[in-house]
Design a protein around this motif. Sequence first.
Motif, PDB file in Angstrom:
ATOM      1  N   ASN A  88       2.314  10.044  12.177  1.00 19.10           N
ATOM      2  CA  ASN A  88       3.676  10.113  12.727  1.00 19.10           C
ATOM      3  C   ASN A  88       3.663  10.673  14.144  1.00 19.10           C
ATOM      4  O   ASN A  88       4.306  10.129  15.062  1.00 19.10           O
ATOM      5  CB  ASN A  88       4.567  10.984  11.838  1.00 19.10           C
ATOM      6  CG  ASN A  88       4.792  10.379  10.467  1.00 19.10           C
ATOM      7  OD1 ASN A  88       4.089   9.460  10.065  1.00 19.10           O
ATOM      8  ND2 ASN A  88       5.773  10.892   9.736  1.00 19.10           N
TER       9      ASN A  88
ATOM     10  N   GLY B 142       8.966  -4.438   5.547  1.00 19.76           N
ATOM     11  CA  GLY B 142       9.627  -3.632   6.570  1.00 19.76           C
ATOM     12  C   GLY B 142       8.744  -3.301   7.752  1.00 19.76           C
ATOM     13  O   GLY B 142       9.234  -2.923   8.824  1.00 19.76           O
TER      14      GLY B 142
ATOM     15  N   ASN C  67       0.091   3.924   3.253  1.00 14.78           N
ATOM     16  CA  ASN C  67       1.421   4.073   2.672  1.00 14.78           C
ATOM     17  C   ASN C  67       1.741   3.037   1.604  1.00 14.78           C
ATOM     18  O   ASN C  67       2.519   3.311   0.681  1.00 14.78           O
ATOM     19  CB  ASN C  67       2.486   4.005   3.776  1.00 14.78           C
ATOM     20  CG  ASN C  67       2.575   5.281   4.589  1.00 14.78           C
ATOM     21  OD1 ASN C  67       3.281   6.219   4.217  1.00 14.78           O
ATOM     22  ND2 ASN C  67       1.838   5.337   5.686  1.00 14.78           N
ATOM     23  N   PHE C  68       1.137   1.844   1.707  1.00  9.18           N
ATOM     24  CA  PHE C  68       1.554   0.755   0.808  1.00  9.18           C
ATOM     25  C   PHE C  68       0.392   0.103   0.061  1.00  9.18           C
ATOM     26  O   PHE C  68       0.603  -0.892  -0.632  1.00  9.18           O
ATOM     27  CB  PHE C  68       2.317  -0.306   1.617  1.00  9.18           C
ATOM     28  CG  PHE C  68       3.457   0.253   2.416  1.00  9.18           C
ATOM     29  CD1 PHE C  68       4.490   0.947   1.811  1.00  9.18           C
ATOM     30  CD2 PHE C  68       3.482   0.126   3.805  1.00  9.18           C
ATOM     31  CE1 PHE C  68       5.532   1.488   2.555  1.00  9.18           C
ATOM     32  CE2 PHE C  68       4.522   0.647   4.558  1.00  9.18           C
ATOM     33  CZ  PHE C  68       5.550   1.340   3.928  1.00  9.18           C
TER      34      PHE C  68
ATOM     35  N   ALA D  71      10.086   3.979  10.163  1.00  7.77           N
ATOM     36  CA  ALA D  71      11.273   3.758   9.326  1.00  7.77           C
ATOM     37  C   ALA D  71      11.020   2.774   8.190  1.00  7.77           C
ATOM     38  O   ALA D  71      11.891   2.590   7.327  1.00  7.77           O
ATOM     39  CB  ALA D  71      12.420   3.229  10.201  1.00  7.77           C
ATOM     40  N   SER D  72       9.855   2.143   8.144  1.00  6.05           N
ATOM     41  CA  SER D  72       9.596   1.107   7.137  1.00  6.05           C
ATOM     42  C   SER D  72       9.411   1.729   5.755  1.00  6.05           C
ATOM     43  O   SER D  72       8.889   2.831   5.611  1.00  6.05           O
ATOM     44  CB  SER D  72       8.353   0.306   7.521  1.00  6.05           C
ATOM     45  OG  SER D  72       7.205   1.132   7.533  1.00  6.05           O
ATOM     46  N   SER D  73       9.851   0.974   4.727  1.00  3.28           N
ATOM     47  CA  SER D  73       9.730   1.446   3.343  1.00  3.28           C
ATOM     48  C   SER D  73       8.857   0.539   2.492  1.00  3.28           C
ATOM     49  O   SER D  73       8.589   0.851   1.333  1.00  3.28           O
ATOM     50  CB  SER D  73      11.122   1.557   2.703  1.00  3.28           C
ATOM     51  OG  SER D  73      11.787   0.304   2.740  1.00  3.28           O
ATOM     52  N   ASN D  74       8.403  -0.590   3.050  1.00  4.96           N
ATOM     53  CA  ASN D  74       7.510  -1.496   2.336  1.00  4.96           C
ATOM     54  C   ASN D  74       6.774  -2.367   3.353  1.00  4.96           C
ATOM     55  O   ASN D  74       7.008  -2.249   4.567  1.00  4.96           O
ATOM     56  CB  ASN D  74       8.289  -2.361   1.330  1.00  4.96           C
ATOM     57  CG  ASN D  74       9.477  -3.062   1.960  1.00  4.96           C
ATOM     58  OD1 ASN D  74       9.382  -3.602   3.069  1.00  4.96           O
ATOM     59  ND2 ASN D  74      10.622  -3.041   1.279  1.00  4.96           N
TER      60      ASN D  74
END
Length: 425
Positions: free
Chosen positions: A390, A326, A265-266, A320-323
């Motif tokens: 998920n 997080g 994701n990051f 729920a993390s966005s970075n």
Amino acid sequence: MTSSAERLTDKNLNWNFSVNVLDNMFYTLAISLVSQETIMPLLVSKLTDSTIAVGLIPAIFSLAFLLPQLFVANHAERLPRKLPFVLLVSGLLQRLPYPLIGVALLLFAVMAPGLALLLFFIGIATAAFGGGVVTPAWFTMIGKVVPTRRRGIFFGLAEGGGLLIGIIGAYFVGRVLDIVDFPGSFALLFLVAGLIHALSWFSLSLTREPPSADLREPTPLRHYFRRLPTVLREHANYRRFLVGYALLRLSMMAISFYIVFANANFELTGADIGFLNAVFIGTQAVMSLLFGWLGDRWGHKRNLVVSAAAMVLAAPLALASSNVLGLAPAFICLACAISSDGVSHFNLVLEFARPADRPTYIGLTNTLMAPFTFIGPIFAGWIAAAFDLNLLFIVSLGFGLMGGALLLWWVREPRNIYKRKADLN
């Protein structure tokens, strides 16, 4: 234990406490440099695209660690002194594979990644097998030289101290991954881990272990196995613990995939990996000390309930993390779950058993957990491949809820039961 042996144990208590804390601190530091939760999954993801292979890391490790214990517990019960056996097996099988993995990565990771992956799995399986073989004898030895009243803080200091030093190690890991090209970066981490393992082994060798007075007569293996169903049949509270703890172990099947989730994701840099590793290790360090203190005072069963609650919280926090920043709360929860389990699950098993039966209870517990800890991560890899991460985290949450509830409301604290019996007598 005879009065002379008790006096010898009391005389050497501070020495044995110190050298075994050092042993565990060095061992924990070494393991943190090649963490099964962060570094090993990243290494495997560079050698193969298979998510099943990532799930095989904890699966192979746990199966190799857990299965042999029941077969050696009978032997451990008959050893007056456990230390010589522990030193031999832990030196050759448990610690030596780590630098050998480093050498294999240097030789084969680029030209033959499949072979490097195979040698990596053989290496961690051998290390885990060695750990499994020595665990009943080693833990019984610790139960002999460190009394119950100080055992929680012993494991808290041992793991917490190593992990506090591991925060510096996490910075070292991040720098190595950023500066040194693959596969040299991962090879260097395994080689340094091997060096620190040698310091751990030397500290262990300094233990002053008194001979055991409470020994079982030699028992043929087939007779030994025949009495194991009696242990389960006559100890209902221990059976309930096994059910609740099996569900807790299933909730941990997703741990190795949190770093994969973060990378997907990051797009993690070496600095990001170092940051998450530092958060993970630093939290384990602090919480190991806290859980050791709490275990001595309120019992180790409650610590395992906290472990389950932490696994339940980790899933929604990660989703729920966005970075990268997080993600830190999720890694804090994972660290809490692992540190609580590490401090308390063996200690709780010791409290179910009489001294002479401790190797059997340790071996029986871990052997019965083997199917769950082996199948769980492979099942997790299948969910990740067939669906997505998920769903995997949600399934993990469900197992954590069930395991925590059973441990909290179904299992009685063994320390309180035996204290009441002693008071009545």
